[in-house]
Design a protein around this motif. Structure first.
Motif, PDB file in Angstrom:
ATOM      1  N   UNK A  70       0.831  -1.195   0.000  1.00  0.00           N
ATOM      2  CA  UNK A  70       0.000   0.000   0.000  1.00  0.00           C
ATOM      3  C   UNK A  70       0.868   1.249   0.000  1.00  0.00           C
ATOM      4  N   UNK A  71       0.403   2.316  -0.657  1.00  0.00           N
ATOM      5  CA  UNK A  71       1.209   3.538  -0.729  1.00  0.00           C
ATOM      6  C   UNK A  71       1.217   4.294   0.594  1.00  0.00           C
ATOM      7  N   UNK A  72       2.361   4.855   0.925  1.00  0.00           N
ATOM      8  CA  UNK A  72       2.450   5.716   2.100  1.00  0.00           C
ATOM      9  C   UNK A  72       1.719   7.019   1.812  1.00  0.00           C
ATOM     10  N   UNK A  73       0.884   7.455   2.759  1.00  0.00           N
ATOM     11  CA  UNK A  73       0.092   8.675   2.599  1.00  0.00           C
ATOM     12  C   UNK A  73       0.621   9.745   3.538  1.00  0.00           C
ATOM     13  N   UNK A  74      -0.069  10.889   3.575  1.00  0.00           N
ATOM     14  CA  UNK A  74       0.295  11.976   4.473  1.00  0.00           C
ATOM     15  C   UNK A  74      -0.242  11.773   5.880  1.00  0.00           C
ATOM     16  N   UNK A  75      -0.984  10.701   6.106  1.00  0.00           N
ATOM     17  CA  UNK A  75      -1.499  10.419   7.449  1.00  0.00           C
ATOM     18  C   UNK A  75      -0.347  10.216   8.424  1.00  0.00           C
ATOM     19  N   UNK A  76      -0.531  10.683   9.668  1.00  0.00           N
ATOM     20  CA  UNK A  76       0.508  10.535  10.691  1.00  0.00           C
ATOM     21  C   UNK A  76       0.798   9.065  10.927  1.00  0.00           C
ATOM     22  N   UNK A  77       2.059   8.656  10.804  1.00  0.00           N
ATOM     23  CA  UNK A  77       2.482   7.262  10.921  1.00  0.00           C
ATOM     24  C   UNK A  77       1.714   6.370   9.940  1.00  0.00           C
ATOM     25  N   UNK A  78       1.630   6.805   8.690  1.00  0.00           N
ATOM     26  CA  UNK A  78       0.910   6.034   7.672  1.00  0.00           C
ATOM     27  C   UNK A  78       1.402   4.594   7.613  1.00  0.00           C
ATOM     28  N   UNK A  79       0.473   3.668   7.378  1.00  0.00           N
ATOM     29  CA  UNK A  79       0.801   2.252   7.253  1.00  0.00           C
ATOM     30  C   UNK A  79       1.249   1.876   5.841  1.00  0.00           C
ATOM     31  N   UNK A  80       1.501   2.846   4.994  1.00  0.00           N
ATOM     32  CA  UNK A  80       2.015   2.547   3.669  1.00  0.00           C
ATOM     33  C   UNK A  80       3.396   1.915   3.735  1.00  0.00           C
ATOM     34  N   UNK A  81       3.658   0.942   2.846  1.00  0.00           N
ATOM     35  CA  UNK A  81       4.934   0.228   2.858  1.00  0.00           C
ATOM     36  C   UNK A  81       5.670   0.327   1.525  1.00  0.00           C
ATOM     37  N   UNK A  82       5.154   1.123   0.598  1.00  0.00           N
ATOM     38  CA  UNK A  82       5.822   1.187  -0.710  1.00  0.00           C
ATOM     39  C   UNK A  82       7.112   1.995  -0.660  1.00  0.00           C
ATOM     40  N   UNK A  83       7.206   2.933   0.293  1.00  0.00           N
ATOM     41  CA  UNK A  83       8.413   3.732   0.484  1.00  0.00           C
ATOM     42  C   UNK A  83       8.628   3.937   1.975  1.00  0.00           C
ATOM     43  N   UNK A  84       9.832   4.368   2.345  1.00  0.00           N
ATOM     44  CA  UNK A  84      10.139   4.660   3.752  1.00  0.00           C
ATOM     45  C   UNK A  84      10.141   6.163   3.969  1.00  0.00           C
ATOM     46  N   UNK A  85       9.581   6.597   5.106  1.00  0.00           N
ATOM     47  CA  UNK A  85       9.590   8.008   5.466  1.00  0.00           C
ATOM     48  C   UNK A  85      10.972   8.366   6.015  1.00  0.00           C
ATOM     49  N   UNK A  86      11.765   9.153   5.294  1.00  0.00           N
ATOM     50  CA  UNK A  86      13.141   9.431   5.727  1.00  0.00           C
ATOM     51  C   UNK A  86      13.252  10.281   6.983  1.00  0.00           C
ATOM     52  N   UNK A  87      12.124  10.788   7.495  1.00  0.00           N
ATOM     53  CA  UNK A  87      12.166  11.543   8.738  1.00  0.00           C
ATOM     54  C   UNK A  87      12.387  10.643   9.948  1.00  0.00           C
TER      55      UNK A  87
END
Length: 413
Positions: free
Chosen positions: A49-66
């Motif tokens: 699933x795509x990572x969204x702008x939701x806080x701590x999104x459960x998307x796994x297609x990319x990693x949040x570099x923050x």
């Protein structure tokens, strides 16, 4: 500052559990058919699933570099804070032992040895410049006072601690100081980082736990540092049960849970499961899958075995099937079997991004031990099945081998 709010203590939750159980059983009866929207495969594959702008999104297609990705070693410093209005009665050694090495061992087991959390306690007290009461420490902490607390704590320790060496800071307050509130333990995400020792400090875990502390509390808070969401329900009016979404399953739902092992979805997100350990179902049809228990260690030659089946049901939704056993981080669980849950990558932390589907609606297990007995018996056993009309998914358990593997038939309409 962004704050991951703490969950309530056991006494507060138990008063509301029975009413919550009745409401959940009533609400679980009705479902409606919905059509799955078209979706494209992201870089992580067709079921990521795509990572969204939701806080701590459960998307796994990319990693949040923050956030620091938990593969390899992460070094953390633990700093102990006293106050002018109280003399500590517990030593820093004992407070450090309340949490470590237990927290590190939790992540070592959960990650199959792929993540090492190394804590470096500075075993002395650093005195804050103000009394504990002056900071007004509480669950819903005033932002200015919380900022003052962080600034004073970092300043108190700066001469003795080189913050450049650490990716994470645990600030442990004297638990017996009169103004310390254990419900204020949380992760503080700094929108504007604190500049210290030539580096930016972005995340701090403020620890106000009693001695001894709540079980797994720092594992839960460290999960937020790794971009995992709160999975419990937050009643807007202060009424209702906090554990209706996932019950005991996954410590991000409850640090008190009997089955604290992270969901397979979280292990995939964090890099502890690889795509070859995930069977992806993104087209109509039925197939048999053999699942290894999620908690079982990985040995040479076994890392390619399937640990999770993901059924893509929409642009931001999926149904996940995994096997759970009573060992490792789940040693305290009272039920074993095939667990089914729904994931939404566009739903924020605390809003129900994961929901366990109950394999035994109307049933319950582990009264007096489980944080939410209606979901304690959620896993399916041999010969049992679960169908979700809303998701267009059906799961049937065909067998359980002597070696612990589970055979399941997964159908997508």
């Amino acid at each position: 500052m962004g704050v991951d709010r703490p969950r309530p203590r056991r006494a507060e939750r138990s008063r509301l559990r029975r009413l919550g159980a009745v409401l959940t059983c009533l609400c679980a009866i009705a479902t409606t058919m919905v059509a799955a929207p078209a979706h494209a495969a992201g870089p992580g594959g067709p079921c990521a699933l795509p990572r969204s702008q939701a806080h701590h999104s459960e998307g796994v297609d990319t990693w949040n570099p923050d956030y620091p990705r938990p593969v390899g070693r992460l070094d953390a410093v633990m700093i102990f804070l006293s106050f002018p209005d109280a003399r500590p009665t517990v030593s820093p050694d004992r407070l450090a032992a309340d949490h470590f090495p237990a927290t590190s061992r939790f992540f070592e087991r959960a990650s199959y040895g792929r993540f090492s959390l190394r804590v470096h306690p500075v075993k002395r007290w650093f005195q804050m410049p103000h009394t504990s009461g002056e900071y007004h420490i509480q669950r819903d902490w005033d932002g200015d006072r919380r900022s003052a607390y962080l600034r004073d704590a970092i300043a108190a320790a700066d001469r003795s601690v080189d913050f450049r060496r650490y990716s994470l800071v645990y600030l442990v307050a004297d638990p017996d100081a009169p103004g310390v509130d254990s419900d204020a333990t949380k992760v503080v995400n700094l929108e504007e980082p604190i500049r210290v020792d030539g580096s930016d400090l972005r995340r701090v875990v403020t620890v106000f736990e009693h001695h001894p502390p709540d079980r797994n509390v720092l594992a839960h808070e460290t999960g937020h540092v790794l971009d995992l969401p709160d999975l419990y329900h937050r009643p807007t009016d202060g009424k209702g049960d906090w554990d209706t979404h996932v019950g005991d399953w996954d410590l991000m739902g409850s640090q008190f849970g009997l089955a604290s092992e992270p969901f397979g979805w979280h292990k995939w997100k964090l890099g502890w499961l690889t795509p070859r350990q995930v069977d992806c179902v993104n087209a109509p049809g039925s197939a048999l899958h053999t699942l290894q228990p999620l908690e079982s260690p990985m040995h040479p030659g076994t890392d390619a075995r399937t640990r999770m089946v993901v059924v893509r049901t929409g642009a931001t939704t999926a149904v996940v099937v995994e096997a759970r056993g009573a060992f490792g981080n789940d040693a305290a669980t009272c039920t074993e079997g095939v667990l089914v849950y729904r994931v939404r990558s566009d739903t924020a932390s605390g809003g129900g991004p994961i929901q366990v589907l109950d394999g035994h609606p109307g049933g319950h297990a582990c009264w007096g031990q489980s944080v939410y007995p209606p979901l304690a018996d959620a896993p399916l056993g041999p010969g049992e099945s679960l169908g979700s009309v809303a998701d267009g998914v059906r799961v049937e358990v065909r067998g359980h081998t002597a070696t612990g593997a589970w055979t399941v038939k997964v159908s997508r309409g």
